[in-house]
Design a protein around this motif. Structure first.
Motif, PDB file in Angstrom:
ATOM      1  N   PRO A 392      39.943   7.561 -10.543  1.00  0.00           N
ATOM      2  CA  PRO A 392      39.488   6.166 -10.565  1.00  0.00           C
ATOM      3  C   PRO A 392      38.663   5.832 -11.813  1.00  0.00           C
ATOM      4  CG  PRO A 392      39.074   7.167  -8.423  1.00  0.00           C
ATOM      5  CD  PRO A 392      39.528   8.267  -9.323  1.00  0.00           C
ATOM      6  N   ASN A 393      38.795   4.598 -12.261  1.00  0.00           N
ATOM      7  CA  ASN A 393      38.029   4.069 -13.398  1.00  0.00           C
ATOM      8  C   ASN A 393      38.279   4.812 -14.713  1.00  0.00           C
ATOM      9  OD1 ASN A 393      36.752   2.238 -11.593  1.00  0.00           O
ATOM     10  ND2 ASN A 393      35.423   3.922 -10.934  1.00  0.00           N
ATOM     11  N   SER A 394      39.432   5.441 -14.825  1.00  0.00           N
ATOM     12  CA  SER A 394      39.757   6.076 -16.113  1.00  0.00           C
ATOM     13  C   SER A 394      41.175   5.684 -16.490  1.00  0.00           C
ATOM     14  CB  SER A 394      39.645   7.594 -16.007  1.00  0.00           C
ATOM     15  OG  SER A 394      40.696   8.109 -15.220  1.00  0.00           O
TER      16      SER A 394
ATOM     17  N   ALA B  63      29.805  13.698 -28.188  1.00  0.00           N
ATOM     18  CA  ALA B  63      30.939  12.818 -28.501  1.00  0.00           C
ATOM     19  C   ALA B  63      31.601  12.319 -27.221  1.00  0.00           C
ATOM     20  CB  ALA B  63      31.946  13.564 -29.372  1.00  0.00           C
ATOM     21  N   MET B  64      31.851  13.226 -26.283  1.00  0.00           N
ATOM     22  CA  MET B  64      32.537  12.836 -25.044  1.00  0.00           C
ATOM     23  C   MET B  64      31.690  11.863 -24.217  1.00  0.00           C
ATOM     24  SD  MET B  64      35.651  14.014 -24.614  1.00  0.00           S
ATOM     25  CE  MET B  64      36.052  14.357 -22.897  1.00  0.00           C
ATOM     26  N   SER B  74      36.663   3.791 -29.643  1.00  0.00           N
ATOM     27  CA  SER B  74      37.823   4.666 -29.725  1.00  0.00           C
ATOM     28  C   SER B  74      39.070   3.892 -29.373  1.00  0.00           C
ATOM     29  CB  SER B  74      37.668   5.835 -28.745  1.00  0.00           C
ATOM     30  OG  SER B  74      37.733   5.360 -27.421  1.00  0.00           O
ATOM     31  N   THR B  75      40.208   4.506 -29.656  1.00  0.00           N
ATOM     32  CA  THR B  75      41.470   3.929 -29.192  1.00  0.00           C
ATOM     33  C   THR B  75      41.733   4.454 -27.778  1.00  0.00           C
ATOM     34  OG1 THR B  75      42.672   5.754 -30.244  1.00  0.00           O
ATOM     35  CG2 THR B  75      42.442   3.722 -31.505  1.00  0.00           C
ATOM     36  N   ILE B  76      41.892   5.771 -27.668  1.00  0.00           N
ATOM     37  CA  ILE B  76      42.346   6.352 -26.404  1.00  0.00           C
ATOM     38  C   ILE B  76      41.273   7.227 -25.756  1.00  0.00           C
ATOM     39  CG2 ILE B  76      43.353   8.569 -27.146  1.00  0.00           C
ATOM     40  CD1 ILE B  76      45.946   7.629 -25.739  1.00  0.00           C
ATOM     41  N   MET B  77      40.348   7.762 -26.564  1.00  0.00           N
ATOM     42  CA  MET B  77      39.423   8.759 -26.030  1.00  0.00           C
ATOM     43  C   MET B  77      38.469   8.198 -24.964  1.00  0.00           C
ATOM     44  SD  MET B  77      40.104  11.792 -26.671  1.00  0.00           S
ATOM     45  CE  MET B  77      38.664  12.317 -25.758  1.00  0.00           C
ATOM     46  N   ALA B  81      38.010  10.007 -21.520  1.00  0.00           N
ATOM     47  CA  ALA B  81      36.698  10.605 -21.202  1.00  0.00           C
ATOM     48  C   ALA B  81      36.168  10.113 -19.859  1.00  0.00           C
ATOM     49  CB  ALA B  81      35.702  10.307 -22.320  1.00  0.00           C
ATOM     50  N   LYS B  82      36.508   8.879 -19.514  1.00  0.00           N
ATOM     51  CA  LYS B  82      36.040   8.303 -18.238  1.00  0.00           C
ATOM     52  C   LYS B  82      36.582   9.055 -17.027  1.00  0.00           C
ATOM     53  CE  LYS B  82      35.130   3.558 -19.656  1.00  0.00           C
ATOM     54  NZ  LYS B  82      36.036   2.859 -20.587  1.00  0.00           N
ATOM     55  N   GLY B  83      37.606   9.865 -17.227  1.00  0.00           N
ATOM     56  CA  GLY B  83      38.194  10.599 -16.105  1.00  0.00           C
ATOM     57  C   GLY B  83      37.496  11.915 -15.802  1.00  0.00           C
ATOM     58  N   TYR B  84      36.435  12.232 -16.546  1.00  0.00           N
ATOM     59  CA  TYR B  84      35.781  13.534 -16.376  1.00  0.00           C
ATOM     60  C   TYR B  84      34.309  13.394 -16.011  1.00  0.00           C
ATOM     61  CZ  TYR B  84      40.010  15.281 -18.541  1.00  0.00           C
ATOM     62  OH  TYR B  84      41.327  15.565 -18.801  1.00  0.00           O
TER      63      TYR B  84
END
Lengths: 425, 191
Positions: A392-394, B63-64, B74-77, B81-84
């Motif tokens: 979620p949220n990613s 950085a993360m 960022s473009t994609i990072m 990063a929000k998934g971790y």
């Protein structure tokens, strides 16, 4: 899991249907198994990675990679040939020599004709091989029977170009020989299919070629889906640079084909003619995994344990890549790469009697709109309640204002370089 | 399959699912997924994509976390990063930190490298330790990094899309575009 009744019946049916194939047990055994062995079938985005990452984590497990071809051609970036950004497919072609040498993977260049999950053997044209665990990463087959009039010759006239190689080159040649003012028909089948953004990127690639070379022509996408399957807002905006050249028709499923008239039937009624027709049929897991009884109740895709990618129908057989139903993970090259690693890690854990590990996967897909502009979709995946879901949220898509498109094209080129280097060394 | 059989199979399947326990994702499980873009073990083969191998753990985490919060554009990072979780990020930092420095096969300009060496010593060496081979706190390892990647980052700094740490901004202000590029060549050439 022991063989349940349905799988047993399927196996019987497969056996009956497989008359003419080499009989299991009769063919000579090649490379008799000594220690612990994993066989990987298919050296594409998933299989090459599974083979490599098993060896990276445990050198005592023998890994045999069975692949039909000595060279592999990447589907990602093959649309660039249609646009003319690349002149041939050499930059998308890899071999297996370095991969095999660096990691001690045993290559068998042969075609697999049958899998026997009960006897734990794989039958190739050259003989049989035994395994302790089997990883199958076979790609896709086409459900051509759903298109009336489709036969063995259709793809020679209306190429799908959905497996990179001669089909891609054929489609490019057809575009080159088309006169200015012609109509190019592209088609997208009902989802899920390999490479969800692929048809929409292809629209831009063909439109770019037409804009520069045949500006009186047009490209029509007949999409079986009610709307663009991936990054719809971004693609619609991206196509604006090809205004007048692109026509998008949603809910336009191709149901029939007439190669003599160079036309397709849409939704059983409309007849649409084209000078070039790129017909991409709906897809399923390959016939090989079908005959091995690995396809689930939807009769299309292989059902797998979401944490390990082990088949829910046959123990010790793992299915990764486009043939498997990986929940929220799309049928993409990057997904297959990620699945190969997840599967490898859990195979190594299982073979060493260790606790299995929760999966954590990534998908990253870039699509080009022109030679130096690209957009992306990305996601992080984990298992929740027995299913692979997006965290979620990613994840998500590129900025809608296109402000990153040039930078993303630069990153996309490194994506290709890195992922092909991973597979080939 | 009869209904009775299918009910039984579903029940058995559910049982198998609920009774299975798994270890939390290992550093390898988390970090291997990055390699499709950043190269096996974080050694990048693509010149616009940074190598992560041998990166300072603190710099990786910094950085993360900034990608995750959006503080670093960022473009994609940022999306990834929000998934971790913070713990996931730390685990990945540990994995990449212990990898061998990846020497990219790239062309550098010898004159620029020589100029960069002087400039680094004078301007950057207090934070970019050991000629960029070591990080300090959240200062990243720069040695052997891809030249095009560093050039893109300098452009992002120049346009304001990426914010420089105050101390760095002070130093960079006094340097010309050519001098900054010489620094990029210097770090790229380090092995």
């Amino acid at each position: 899991m022991t063989l349940d009744r349905r799988s047993f019946l399927k196996l019987l049916a497969a056996g009956a249907g497989a008359a003419g194939l080499p009989m299991i047990g009769n063919a000579a055994e090649i490379m008799p198994k000594k220690g612990r062995r994993v066989i990987v079938i298919g050296g594409g985005y998933g299989g090459s990675i599974a083979a490599k990452y098993i060896r990276m984590q445990d050198k005592t497990i023998e890994v045999v990679l069975i692949e039909r071809n000595k060279q592999y051609i990447s589907c990602p970036f093959s649309n660039h040939l249609l646009a003319g950004y690349i002149k041939d497919l050499s930059s998308l072609t890899i071999g297996y020599d370095k991969l095999a040498k660096n990691h001690g993977i045993k290559m068998v260049y042969d075609e697999v004709t049958a899998i026997d999950p009960a006897a734990k053997t794989v039958v190739t044209k050259g003989g049989t091989l035994s395994y302790d665990k089997l990883v199958v990463s076979p790609g896709i087959d086409f459900r051509t029977e759903e298109i009336e009039g489709y036969d063995d010759k259709t793809a020679d006239i209306m190429p799908h170009a959905w497996k990179a190689g001669p089909q891609t080159i054929l489609l490019r040649k057809q575009l080159e020989s088309m006169a200015d003012g012609g109509t190019v028909i592209l088609t997208a089948p009902l989802a899920p299919f390999r490479c969800p953004p692929g048809p929409y990127e292809r629209v831009a690639m063909v439109a770019d070629y037409l804009k520069k070379n045949k500006p009186k022509s047009k490209v029509i996408l007949l999409d079986a889906n009610p709307d663009i399957v991936s990054k719809p807002t971004l693609f619609k905006k991206g196509w604006e640079m090809y205004a007048g050249l692109v026509e998008y028709r949603p809910a336009a499923k191709v149901t029939g084909v007439n190669t003599a008239a160079m036309s397709v039937t849409v939704e059983g009624i409309d007849e649409v003619k084209g000078n070039v027709i790129n017909l991409v049929p709906a897809q399923r897991a390959t016939a090989l995994v079908g005959s091995a009884g690995l396809i689930g109740e939807d009769k299309k895709w292989c059902t797998v344990n979401p944490t390990t990618f082990e088949s829910t129908l046959h123990k010790d057989v793992y299915v990764i890549g486009d043939s498997s139903n990986a929940g929220a993970m799309p049928k993409s090259g990057y997904s297959a790469n990620s699945e190969g690693k997840i599967c490898a890690t859990n195979i190594v854990a299982a073979m060493n009697g260790k606790e299995l590990i929760e999966m954590s996967g990534i998908n990253t897909c870039y699509s080009f709109l022109s030679h130096d502009e690209a957009i992306s979709v990305a996601g992080i995946y984990a298992v929740k309640d027995g299913k692979i879901v997006g965290v979620p949220n990613s994840g998500g898509i590129s900025k809608l204002d296109y402000s990153d498109a040039k930078l993303e094209a630069k990153y996309a080129n490194s994506w290709l370089k890195n992922i092909l280097t991973e597979m080939s060394s | 399959m009869s209904k009775k059989w299918s009910t039984l199979a579903i029940a058995l399947g559910a049982l198998a699912m609920s009774s299975a326990t798994f270890a939390a994702p290992s550093p390898e499980m988390l970090a291997n997924a990055c390699a499709g873009c950043h190269g096996t073990n974080g050694g990048s083969a693509g010149d616009t994509m940074p190598s992560l191998a041998a990166q300072s753990e603190a710099a990786f985490v910094d950085a993360m976390m900034k990608f995750k919060s959006g503080e670093r554009s960022s473009t994609i990072m940022g999306r990834l990063a929000k998934g971790y979780s913070d713990a996931d990020i730390k685990a990945m930092a540990g994995f990449f930190g212990k990898q061998k420095l990846h020497i990219a096969n790239q062309m550098v300009d010898k004159k620029k490298v020589a100029l960069g060496a002087k400039l680094q010593e004078k301007n950057c060496s207090r934070c970019h330790l050991e000629e960029g081979k070591e990080g300090k706190d959240d200062t990243p390892v720069m040695a052997a990094q891809w030249l095009p990647y560093m050039q893109i980052q300098m452009e992002l700094y120049a346009s304001g899309a990426r914010k420089m740490p105050d101390k760095m901004a002070e130093k960079v202000k006094a340097l010309s575009k050519d001098e900054l590029d010489a620094l990029n060549h210097f770090y790229a050439a380090k092995k």
